[in-house]
Design a protein around this motif. Sequence first.
Motif, PDB file in Angstrom:
ATOM      1  N   LEU A   1      -1.987  -4.376   6.311  1.00  0.00           N
ATOM      2  CA  LEU A   1      -1.598  -3.276   5.420  1.00  0.00           C
ATOM      3  C   LEU A   1      -0.108  -2.951   5.479  1.00  0.00           C
ATOM      4  O   LEU A   1       0.530  -2.791   4.429  1.00  0.00           O
TER       5      LEU A   1
ATOM      6  N   GLY B   1       1.944  -5.544   3.902  1.00  0.00           N
ATOM      7  CA  GLY B   1       1.531  -5.581   2.498  1.00  0.00           C
ATOM      8  C   GLY B   1       2.168  -4.473   1.685  1.00  0.00           C
ATOM      9  O   GLY B   1       2.724  -4.711   0.605  1.00  0.00           O
ATOM     10  N   LEU B   2       2.112  -3.243   2.209  1.00  0.00           N
ATOM     11  CA  LEU B   2       2.738  -2.122   1.503  1.00  0.00           C
ATOM     12  C   LEU B   2       4.250  -2.301   1.411  1.00  0.00           C
ATOM     13  O   LEU B   2       4.859  -2.044   0.364  1.00  0.00           O
TER      14      LEU B   2
ATOM     15  N   VAL C   1      -2.515  -6.594   0.640  1.00  0.00           N
ATOM     16  CA  VAL C   1      -3.226  -5.331   0.399  1.00  0.00           C
ATOM     17  C   VAL C   1      -4.668  -5.607  -0.018  1.00  0.00           C
ATOM     18  O   VAL C   1      -5.605  -4.922   0.420  1.00  0.00           O
TER      19      VAL C   1
END
Length: 489
Positions: free
Chosen positions: A217, A220-221, A253
């Motif tokens: 995450l 990914g963000l 994500v």
Amino acid sequence: MNARPTPVPADTAIPPGVMRTAWILIVGAFAGILDTTIVAIALDSLAREFDVPVSTIQWISTAYLLALAAAIPLVGWAQARIGGKRLWIIALSVFLLGSVLCATAWDATSLIAFRVVQGIGGGILFPLMQSLAMQAAGGRTRGMGRIMAVVTVPVALGPILGPVIGGLILGSLSWQWLFLVNVPVVLVGIALAVWKLPDDSARRTRARLDVVGLVLLIPGLALLLLGLSNVESGDSLGRVEVFAPFAAGLALVIAFVAWSLRRRDSALVRLRLLGSHRSLAGATGVLMLSGAALFGAMLLFPLYWQVLRGETVLAAGLLLIPQGVGSLLARPVAGVLLERIGPRALTVAGFALIALGTVPFALADAETSVLWLSIAVAVRGFGLGTVLIPLMTVSMTGLEHDEIPQATMITRIAQQVGGAFGTAALAVVLTSLMEVVHGPQDAARAFDVAFWVSTAVAVAAMLLSLVLPGRGHDEPTLEEAEVAEAEAA
């Protein structure tokens, strides 16, 4: 058979200690909001100070945004592990350290690196502030409109005071004071938190960190937002600087979503809450569009005043003050109206005001009255201040104590991603149209189209708000349900 208990009036539903907690939280968070708006108007001055192009110094904003987003998913685990009060003090201390380091920066690279430290502190502060306020109130929705009206005060004051303070600092002091101005505010926030913030260490758990979720995450963000930020800086969608990080971030994500649903309650961010709490799911979707409506248009307004009207950076910032004033004035009104007409009607009305306040800019040209546009942006600000309170309140409806930090992370991530998408979309619209500008009329037409797109986003959010609960829909928390069951026995 016991008599039915008398309902608690809305005015007395909030224990005195809850409002005290809310005010302690906003003192600490105020520095983070203020710093964002101060730095935003100082980019050109900092570029000259360090003798680098604006495209380089822009990274002090981009790095802060990426660090902010990266820190958010850790809040739920960290709060469960060390307690909300301790985490709040740690976050303030990290932000304080980042501020002092920024003031000692010797070149653009060091300043960008130190802004990352600030961003980590800020990324913890903002979702934790909402979480602690809701937990102090026991998760009740009655009276939460007024609590949220207090907690969101820094969001309104930042755009009002930031440009003014930034302008005064740049006009009479050295650039270092752009960051040192945070120091006394944060020190007061830490002192108040140590003194009066409720101790929740008894609720700490041995929560295990979801390492796989973390690895999926956070990068990914960061990559997703990096790609979208590159669109804002002028790169086209097809360029590798945009497509590569965006595609990689989106893949990570998506992988995290699949992993989180599989991990259930042990996931880094418990996305299954969206399925079990309809109010949270609806509010999250609307908050994503509200982020697009807020941050996307904030790209357009300063550019409109600078490019089309020839104003300075400071003047453009000052001309946005009416929006902050409108947002500030909306808070006490929205808090009361939430309990009278319900979140659905209030949110629909708020987005209608946002759209109404944006339309005059879509019809404006280089000669349109400044007074008329100032009134319009104040109406828009009133709408923005109106929608945030019911959305934040609804997102917490019916949650248990340990679910609240998870919900605040979900909603905060939604706002960040929505804001990045909204900004990128409007940047694409504006830059593509400005490429064929041959005169003032073409430039005005480019801004008109971009503002119409921004209006459409507000209208879409208004329509999506119809999924929110109406007046009288008050899903009880677990604690309230247990009390009601005991009283009925």
